[in-house]
Design a protein around this motif. Sequence first.
Motif, PDB file in Angstrom:
ATOM      1  N   VAL A  45      56.201  47.174  42.903  1.00 32.57           N
ATOM      2  CA  VAL A  45      55.157  47.652  41.140  1.00 32.57           C
ATOM      3  C   VAL A  45      53.822  47.976  42.165  1.00 32.57           C
ATOM      4  N   GLU A  46      53.661  48.272  42.905  1.00 35.41           N
ATOM      5  CA  GLU A  46      52.604  48.533  44.120  1.00 35.41           C
ATOM      6  C   GLU A  46      52.367  50.251  43.085  1.00 35.41           C
ATOM      7  N   LYS A  47      52.841  50.991  43.027  1.00 34.52           N
ATOM      8  CA  LYS A  47      52.606  52.336  41.909  1.00 34.52           C
ATOM      9  C   LYS A  47      51.423  52.034  40.507  1.00 34.52           C
ATOM     10  N   LEU A  48      51.863  51.159  39.790  1.00 36.22           N
ATOM     11  CA  LEU A  48      51.334  49.761  38.821  1.00 36.22           C
ATOM     12  C   LEU A  48      50.054  49.757  38.890  1.00 36.22           C
ATOM     13  N   MET A  49      50.564  49.674  40.147  1.00 38.71           N
ATOM     14  CA  MET A  49      49.326  48.627  40.868  1.00 38.71           C
ATOM     15  C   MET A  49      48.043  48.942  41.273  1.00 38.71           C
ATOM     16  N   SER A  50      48.576  50.308  42.611  1.00 40.87           N
ATOM     17  CA  SER A  50      47.226  50.098  43.402  1.00 40.87           C
ATOM     18  C   SER A  50      45.628  50.554  42.363  1.00 40.87           C
ATOM     19  N   PRO A  51      45.972  51.700  40.864  1.00 40.76           N
ATOM     20  CA  PRO A  51      44.843  51.793  40.431  1.00 40.76           C
ATOM     21  C   PRO A  51      44.198  50.442  39.858  1.00 40.76           C
ATOM     22  N   TYR A  52      44.728  49.782  39.715  1.00 43.92           N
ATOM     23  CA  TYR A  52      43.418  48.942  39.286  1.00 43.92           C
ATOM     24  C   TYR A  52      43.097  48.278  40.406  1.00 43.92           C
ATOM     25  N   LEU A  53      44.187  47.765  41.408  1.00 41.98           N
ATOM     26  CA  LEU A  53      43.574  47.498  42.630  1.00 41.98           C
ATOM     27  C   LEU A  53      41.659  47.849  43.462  1.00 41.98           C
ATOM     28  N   GLN A  54      41.973  49.668  42.916  1.00 38.72           N
ATOM     29  CA  GLN A  54      41.059  50.539  43.864  1.00 38.72           C
ATOM     30  C   GLN A  54      39.589  49.981  42.787  1.00 38.72           C
ATOM     31  N   ALA A  55      39.714  50.315  41.525  1.00 39.39           N
ATOM     32  CA  ALA A  55      38.853  50.006  41.586  1.00 39.39           C
ATOM     33  C   ALA A  55      38.082  48.626  41.107  1.00 39.39           C
ATOM     34  N   ILE A  56      38.569  48.023  41.414  1.00 40.73           N
ATOM     35  CA  ILE A  56      38.124  46.779  41.540  1.00 40.73           C
ATOM     36  C   ILE A  56      37.460  46.240  43.344  1.00 40.73           C
ATOM     37  N   GLU A  57      37.543  47.156  43.760  1.00 40.90           N
ATOM     38  CA  GLU A  57      37.270  47.405  45.714  1.00 40.90           C
ATOM     39  C   GLU A  57      35.699  46.391  45.789  1.00 40.90           C
ATOM     40  N   LYS A  60      57.016  23.130  42.920  1.00 39.41           N
ATOM     41  CA  LYS A  60      56.959  24.324  43.400  1.00 39.41           C
ATOM     42  C   LYS A  60      56.372  24.978  42.149  1.00 39.41           C
ATOM     43  N   ILE A  61      55.177  26.291  43.373  1.00 40.18           N
ATOM     44  CA  ILE A  61      54.671  27.658  42.334  1.00 40.18           C
ATOM     45  C   ILE A  61      53.903  28.222  43.575  1.00 40.18           C
ATOM     46  N   TYR A  62      54.336  29.623  42.441  1.00 36.22           N
ATOM     47  CA  TYR A  62      54.092  30.735  43.253  1.00 36.22           C
ATOM     48  C   TYR A  62      52.675  30.378  43.684  1.00 36.22           C
ATOM     49  N   SER A  63      52.278  31.307  44.490  1.00 39.23           N
ATOM     50  CA  SER A  63      50.242  30.830  45.200  1.00 39.23           C
ATOM     51  C   SER A  63      49.658  32.185  43.965  1.00 39.23           C
ATOM     52  N   PRO A  64      48.160  32.620  44.019  1.00 36.38           N
ATOM     53  CA  PRO A  64      47.740  33.111  43.417  1.00 36.38           C
ATOM     54  C   PRO A  64      47.889  35.070  43.039  1.00 36.38           C
ATOM     55  N   ALA A  65      48.167  35.247  44.119  1.00 37.66           N
ATOM     56  CA  ALA A  65      48.402  36.246  44.690  1.00 37.66           C
ATOM     57  C   ALA A  65      50.044  37.180  44.123  1.00 37.66           C
ATOM     58  N   ARG A  66      50.808  35.553  44.570  1.00 34.57           N
ATOM     59  CA  ARG A  66      51.550  36.203  44.047  1.00 34.57           C
ATOM     60  C   ARG A  66      52.050  36.245  42.375  1.00 34.57           C
ATOM     61  N   THR A  67      51.482  35.025  42.213  1.00 36.80           N
ATOM     62  CA  THR A  67      51.882  35.221  40.304  1.00 36.80           C
ATOM     63  C   THR A  67      50.579  36.172  39.797  1.00 36.80           C
ATOM     64  N   VAL A  68      49.351  37.155  40.468  1.00 35.68           N
ATOM     65  CA  VAL A  68      49.471  37.910  40.100  1.00 35.68           C
ATOM     66  C   VAL A  68      50.072  38.378  39.797  1.00 35.68           C
ATOM     67  N   VAL A  69      50.917  39.549  41.227  1.00 34.07           N
ATOM     68  CA  VAL A  69      51.976  40.703  41.057  1.00 34.07           C
ATOM     69  C   VAL A  69      52.858  40.361  40.289  1.00 34.07           C
ATOM     70  N   ASP A  70      53.160  38.897  39.873  1.00 32.94           N
ATOM     71  CA  ASP A  70      54.355  38.888  39.476  1.00 32.94           C
ATOM     72  C   ASP A  70      54.535  39.035  37.668  1.00 32.94           C
ATOM     73  N   CYS A  71      52.995  38.779  37.415  1.00 31.28           N
ATOM     74  CA  CYS A  71      52.055  39.081  36.094  1.00 31.28           C
ATOM     75  C   CYS A  71      52.568  41.056  36.107  1.00 31.28           C
ATOM     76  N   PHE A  72      52.046  41.261  36.831  1.00 26.75           N
ATOM     77  CA  PHE A  72      52.493  42.748  36.556  1.00 26.75           C
ATOM     78  C   PHE A  72      53.712  43.619  35.842  1.00 26.75           C
ATOM     79  N   LYS A  73      54.517  42.322  37.208  1.00 27.51           N
ATOM     80  CA  LYS A  73      56.255  42.631  36.882  1.00 27.51           C
ATOM     81  C   LYS A  73      56.795  42.815  35.727  1.00 27.51           C
ATOM     82  N   PHE A  74      56.127  41.166  34.967  1.00 30.34           N
ATOM     83  CA  PHE A  74      56.644  41.120  33.923  1.00 30.34           C
ATOM     84  C   PHE A  74      55.629  41.557  32.867  1.00 30.34           C
TER      85      PHE A  74
END
Length: 208
Positions: A196-208, A146-160
């Motif tokens: 963690v949407e508020k935290l991640m949003s600026p970084y997501l917008q920067a790489i669009e 069992k292993i988390y998907s790339p997308a879930r793992t990236v978000v977990d990294c922001f959470k932790f």
Amino acid sequence: MVLLLPSMRTRDLEAALQAFRDQGGTMRTRDLIARGVHTDALYALREGGQIVELDRGLYRLAEMNEAEQPDLAVVAARAPNAAVCLISALSYHEITTQIPSSVHVAVPRGRYHGIKLSTPVTVYRFDPKTFEEGLETHRVGGMPLKIYSPARTVVDCFKFRNKIGLDVALEALRLARQRKHVQNRDLLHYARMLRVEKLMSPYLQAIE
């Protein structure tokens, strides 16, 4: 194929080898016994070099190619209810330059008492309500992992991020977009779920 009852255990080495092959090449002692193989056969295979001991009570056919990530094979066999997460999941998906010093695994908070492995592990307790979200099953060393998907793992990294570092999360985000073609909508789905949407949003917008 002849199935043996536990009371009819065989010492036949070929039967023992076939049991390993049927299970993808990796087995625990108790599972081999459950398939009707006597421990004498197991020890004879070990002494003859036909199987290799990966961990206490865990063996792999010597004829198999060695697992690229043997520590994960041990986790798959000995901690099947845990999920590989964070830096170990990033490493598996090849979206980090970090080299984990221990295997990072997640368990549902309040539902798991402990993991005892010979390999170093770092255990994280995830919310049971979201534990299954983004979980994938891969095969490592012939065992389901069992292993988390790339997308879930990236978000977990922001959470932790306070435990593993924001720089690790940012690198994972960049590499996931480049190498795995992870989309912002998938990242936002997990970001909202894990708050963690508020935290991640600026970084997501920067790489669009």
